[in-house]
Motif scaffolding. Sequence first.
Motif, mmCIF file in Angstrom:
data_model
loop_
_atom_site.group_PDB
_atom_site.id
_atom_site.type_symbol
_atom_site.label_atom_id
_atom_site.label_comp_id
_atom_site.label_asym_id
_atom_site.label_seq_id
_atom_site.Cartn_x
_atom_site.Cartn_y
_atom_site.Cartn_z
ATOM 1 N N ASP A 71 0.813 -1.230 0.000
ATOM 2 C CA ASP A 71 0.000 0.000 0.000
ATOM 3 C C ASP A 71 0.843 1.275 0.000
ATOM 4 O OD1 ASP A 71 -2.344 -1.482 0.071
ATOM 5 O OD2 ASP A 71 -2.212 -1.715 2.254
ATOM 6 N N LEU A 72 2.147 1.141 -0.016
ATOM 7 C CA LEU A 72 3.012 2.322 0.040
ATOM 8 C C LEU A 72 2.873 3.123 -1.261
ATOM 9 C CD1 LEU A 72 5.234 3.479 1.980
ATOM 10 C CD2 LEU A 72 6.907 2.282 0.559
ATOM 11 N N ARG A 73 2.543 4.409 -1.127
ATOM 12 C CA ARG A 73 2.395 5.248 -2.329
ATOM 13 C C ARG A 73 2.641 6.698 -1.968
ATOM 14 N NH1 ARG A 73 -2.140 8.211 -1.898
ATOM 15 N NH2 ARG A 73 -3.465 7.519 -0.179
ATOM 16 N N PHE A 74 3.125 7.442 -2.972
ATOM 17 C CA PHE A 74 3.403 8.856 -2.728
ATOM 18 C C PHE A 74 2.119 9.655 -2.898
ATOM 19 C CE2 PHE A 74 4.997 13.110 -3.862
ATOM 20 C CZ PHE A 74 5.746 13.335 -2.719
ATOM 21 N N ASP A 75 1.844 10.520 -1.937
ATOM 22 C CA ASP A 75 0.637 11.335 -1.990
ATOM 23 C C ASP A 75 1.045 12.766 -2.390
ATOM 24 O OD1 ASP A 75 -1.801 12.509 -1.661
ATOM 25 O OD2 ASP A 75 -1.798 12.424 0.534
ATOM 26 N N GLU A 76 0.714 13.114 -3.623
ATOM 27 C CA GLU A 76 1.117 14.434 -4.159
ATOM 28 C C GLU A 76 0.579 15.563 -3.279
ATOM 29 O OE1 GLU A 76 3.000 15.166 -6.727
ATOM 30 O OE2 GLU A 76 3.184 13.204 -7.738
ATOM 31 N N ALA A 77 -0.639 15.390 -2.785
ATOM 32 C CA ALA A 77 -1.298 16.476 -2.056
ATOM 33 C C ALA A 77 -0.537 16.838 -0.775
ATOM 34 C CB ALA A 77 -2.731 16.074 -1.723
ATOM 35 N N THR A 78 -0.058 15.825 -0.062
ATOM 36 C CA THR A 78 0.598 16.110 1.233
ATOM 37 C C THR A 78 2.121 16.028 1.132
ATOM 38 O OG1 THR A 78 0.488 13.772 1.814
ATOM 39 C CG2 THR A 78 -1.343 15.156 2.565
ATOM 40 N N GLY A 79 2.612 15.413 0.082
ATOM 41 C CA GLY A 79 4.067 15.207 -0.025
ATOM 42 C C GLY A 79 4.541 14.062 0.864
ATOM 43 N N ASP A 80 3.590 13.269 1.360
ATOM 44 C CA ASP A 80 3.951 12.141 2.235
ATOM 45 C C ASP A 80 3.933 10.816 1.476
ATOM 46 O OD1 ASP A 80 4.183 13.604 4.600
ATOM 47 O OD2 ASP A 80 2.028 13.423 5.038
ATOM 48 N N TRP A 81 4.775 9.887 1.936
ATOM 49 C CA TRP A 81 4.653 8.501 1.504
ATOM 50 C C TRP A 81 3.635 7.841 2.429
ATOM 51 C CZ3 TRP A 81 6.517 6.098 -2.760
ATOM 52 C CH2 TRP A 81 7.491 6.773 -3.495
#
Length: 331
Positions: A263-273
């Motif tokens: 389920d690890l994915r980069f979240d553009e909105a928050t800048g979090d993995w």
Amino acid sequence: MTPPTSASAPVNGPVSADESALLAAFEARIAAGECIEPKDWMPERYRKQLTRMMSQHAHSEVVGMLPEGNWITRAPSLRRKLSLIAKVQDEAGHGLYIYCGTETLGVDRQELVEQLLDGRAKYSSIFNYPTLSWADMGVIGWLVDGAAIVNQTVLAKASYGPYARAMVRICKEENFHKRQGYEICTVLANGTPAQKAMVQESVNRFWWPALMMFGPSDTNSPNSAELLKWRVKRKTNDELRQRFVNLTVPQAIALGITLPDPDLRFDEATGDWKFGAIDWSEFHEVLAGNGPCNQERLAARRKAHDDGAWVRAAANAHAEKQRARKDSAVA
Ligand code: BYC
């Protein structure tokens, strides 16, 4: 050591007008970013929380020597052996600084050690996992010391002076530990297919336990509110866990290693993995004493303590002689 003689409020009892004023002054100092020092007045809950957290931390450093000590005799070269011995010695030193810091709160080290040996005190869950391959020495340095740095860099700004100052020095040493661990991983990940597979297998075992080092999620962390209020903690468990993941994912990519989380994915909105769900039942099992190595770790500490009895007896006899000599010189 004699407990500091400062006034202190009863843990749950009524608070007098004097104590309210002391508490207000104490909290104002913390809000102003001042450090609290051992002889300063502090609420009994602050003393208790610090004693709990610092002693658990000291125990973790000492128990943390065991998984790595396991590989000193099997290090693949003299250079690796030397740096591993130095790292394990550093952990002993960290335990020592933090036990000394805890003693400034008026608690005797012997009492803290007894709490560890009879199973009453906690130490970090991560050290209840076995070290099965040489790659574990790299992965512990990279992930475990890496997680420790994220947590302890913030603790270096904790409101209690002796703890914060100990953290400054410890963080410098942990940085070396992390680098030597990551370097071991780099060499293995760029080595033979079997060496690369060894790092991958180790990361598969240590990734989730490393995330658990930061403690339960914020919604389930009974101590956080008080520790944050008094600025012992400056960030929550989940905030630090996220920071660690954000720092570590690019390092894994650089190594060509896969983190074991579909389920690890980069979240553009928050800048979090964003990462998947942590198995908290495993965490609670380890805390309850049912992790893979809990029994072994405590047995090793008890044996070391028993084996060291003659050293403590000799040190006490020497101190007694010195005292008697000093007394007769004065008389
Ligand atoms: N393992 O309310 P919470 C190192 C306990 S050494 C075991 O969130 P808090 C290194 C917690 O104690 C690493 N127990 O607690 C060494 C509490 O239990 P009690 C050690 C854990 O205090 C050698 C209960 O769960 N670092 O890095 O607000 C080689 C509820 O939790 C753990 C430190 O000790 C855990 N992972 O936050 C290499 C740092 N997590 O006492 C590396 C200092 C939670 O209420 N400590 N518990 O029965 C801290 O920063 C905080 O104490 C924690 C927990 C974030 C760990």
